[in-house]
Design an enzyme around this catalytic site. Structure first.
Site, PDB file in Angstrom:
ATOM      1  N   LYS A 106       0.828  -1.211   0.000  1.00  0.00           N
ATOM      2  CA  LYS A 106       0.000   0.000   0.000  1.00  0.00           C
ATOM      3  C   LYS A 106       0.855   1.251   0.000  1.00  0.00           C
ATOM      4  O   LYS A 106       0.457   2.266  -0.565  1.00  0.00           O
ATOM      5  CB  LYS A 106      -0.952   0.000   1.199  1.00  0.00           C
ATOM      6  CG  LYS A 106      -2.119  -0.954   1.018  1.00  0.00           C
ATOM      7  CD  LYS A 106      -3.257  -0.611   1.952  1.00  0.00           C
ATOM      8  CE  LYS A 106      -4.404  -1.595   1.782  1.00  0.00           C
ATOM      9  NZ  LYS A 106      -5.391  -1.474   2.864  1.00  0.00           N
ATOM     10  N   LYS A 119      -7.819 -14.443  -9.180  1.00  0.00           N
ATOM     11  CA  LYS A 119      -9.074 -14.303  -8.450  1.00  0.00           C
ATOM     12  C   LYS A 119      -9.869 -13.087  -8.927  1.00  0.00           C
ATOM     13  O   LYS A 119      -9.278 -12.050  -9.245  1.00  0.00           O
ATOM     14  CB  LYS A 119      -8.727 -14.116  -6.961  1.00  0.00           C
ATOM     15  CG  LYS A 119      -9.644 -14.880  -6.026  1.00  0.00           C
ATOM     16  CD  LYS A 119      -9.126 -14.800  -4.612  1.00  0.00           C
ATOM     17  CE  LYS A 119     -10.018 -13.906  -3.802  1.00  0.00           C
ATOM     18  NZ  LYS A 119      -9.751 -13.966  -2.363  1.00  0.00           N
ATOM     19  N   LYS A 144     -12.344  -6.926  -6.456  1.00  0.00           N
ATOM     20  CA  LYS A 144     -13.073  -5.667  -6.576  1.00  0.00           C
ATOM     21  C   LYS A 144     -12.156  -4.540  -7.024  1.00  0.00           C
ATOM     22  O   LYS A 144     -12.618  -3.485  -7.400  1.00  0.00           O
ATOM     23  CB  LYS A 144     -13.838  -5.334  -5.286  1.00  0.00           C
ATOM     24  CG  LYS A 144     -13.044  -5.275  -4.019  1.00  0.00           C
ATOM     25  CD  LYS A 144     -13.970  -4.983  -2.829  1.00  0.00           C
ATOM     26  CE  LYS A 144     -13.209  -5.061  -1.526  1.00  0.00           C
ATOM     27  NZ  LYS A 144     -14.028  -4.836  -0.347  1.00  0.00           N
TER      28      LYS A 144
END
Ligand code: TRP
Length: 334
Positions: free
Chosen positions: A115, A197, A200
């Site tokens: 991040k 996978k 989102k």
């Protein structure tokens, strides 16, 4: 233990749109967990602000997420669905646990590294301490089990380390949480890249079905789903795209891969895609109808938000008071 039941805790971020993968892989399987566990599902808005958020969007998404959980069948009377920011014990315990967590441990967190690379202009202290807040979430409820994906395992491990460290100094204060595996949900892959996978945060919106996608969008995305040139419907590792479509079909209809393969015997890929698209659209239309109904039930949702925050606060504060006493904070005068 609460009422003779083990405690299950999960937190979810109200950022990004939930996908069919979140639904079939997690949410749908959580509906019946309340029979066995005392379940707490917390919308972790305090974690969300470790990355800059637009206030109006955050507020809207937080409310929508709560309604989506209810629309997906999670009964708000049997499960405690609430906002982290409504229970101040989260932030208070996080502060305390910060003082029992080492910089060196936090420095190893891979999500922090990822991040900070992604948000190089906003590497704030909250982002660094993110796992400590998550530890506080879990430990406040004396959770026995936490359903976590692979990406959150490291955070659960650090939670256990912090809890063990604290217990070794002050006695048995915290329950040591375990990952929850339970009945495995389906692992749904991207429609555009069936080796990865469904996510989102995927940049390619055609790879993911979002829970609020309308029927036309769903059908279009399935039509474009990546398959192969074998032209034969089998359930095998060599055909990851077809296998993913079958997995989706199976999860929606509660059938086995063998049964699904039989259903589509001798049929073409086009037909399979249409059938899976229809099944998914049916499911999601039902969920969306319920969501839109809940949107209009403002007083009902507000009541749930209020009651569940009080309920969560009751259990969280019990742990917090115990911790405060153990570490030597002055008694409250009542
Ligand atoms: N970090 C988790 C995620 O991004 C969300 C989360 C916050 C969480 N607190 C938690 C998950 C406690 C499980 C338990 O997915």
């Amino acid at each position: 233990m609460i009422d003779d039941k083990k405690v299950l805790f999960s937190g979810m971020q109200a950022t990004g749109n939930l996908t069919l993968g979140n639904y079939l892989g997690a949410l749908k399987n959580w509906v019946n967990l309340a029979d066995e566990y005392q379940c707490f599902y917390c919308v972790v808005d305090e974690h969300s602000i470790t990355v800059r958020q637009d206030p109006a969007t955050l507020r809207k998404r937080a409310r929508n997420l709560l309604m989506l959980y209810i629309a997906a069948g999670i009964d708000p009377e049997k499960n405690c669905l609430y906002y982290q920011s409504h229970v101040s014990a989260h932030a208070e315990l996080a502060w305390i646990l910060n003082c029992y967590t080492y910089m060196g441990e936090m420095n190893r967190m891979t999500q922090f590294k990822d991040k900070s690379a992604k948000h190089a202009d906003n590497i704030n202290v909250g982002l660094f301490a993110y796992p400590v807040l998550m530890a506080a979430d879990i430990l406040l409820f004396q959770a026995d089990v936490v359903p976590v994906g692979k990406d959150q395992m490291q955070h659960l491990e650090i939670t256990r380390d912090i809890a063990e460290r604290f217990n070794s100094i002050y006695g048995d204060v915290f329950t040591i949480p375990e990952p929850y595996f339970g009945k495995a949900g389906a692992r749904i892959m991207s429609l555009q890249d069936p080796l990865h996978k469904m996510s989102k945060s995927d940049e390619n919106p055609n790879g993911s079905i979002y829970l609020m996608d309308d029927k036309d969008t769903i059908m279009r995305k399935f039509k474009r789903a990546v398959t192969d040139s074998e032209a034969c419907i089998r359930y095998s590792d060599e055909q990851p795209g077809i296998r993913n479509l079958l997995d989706i079909y199976c999860a929606c209809n509660d059938v086995t891969p063998d049964e699904a393969v039989k259903t589509f015997e001798g049929k073409g890929y086009g037909e399979l895609k249409m059938a899976v698209g229809e099944t998914v659209a049916d499911r999601l239309t039902g969920l969306q109808t319920e969501f839109h109904r809940l949107e209009k039930e403002k007083a009902f949702i507000d009541g749930i938000i209020k009651e569940n925050a009080e309920k969560a606060g009751y259990f969280a504060n019990k742990t917090l008071r115990k911790v405060q006493r153990k570490i030597g904070f002055p008694d409250r005068i009542r």
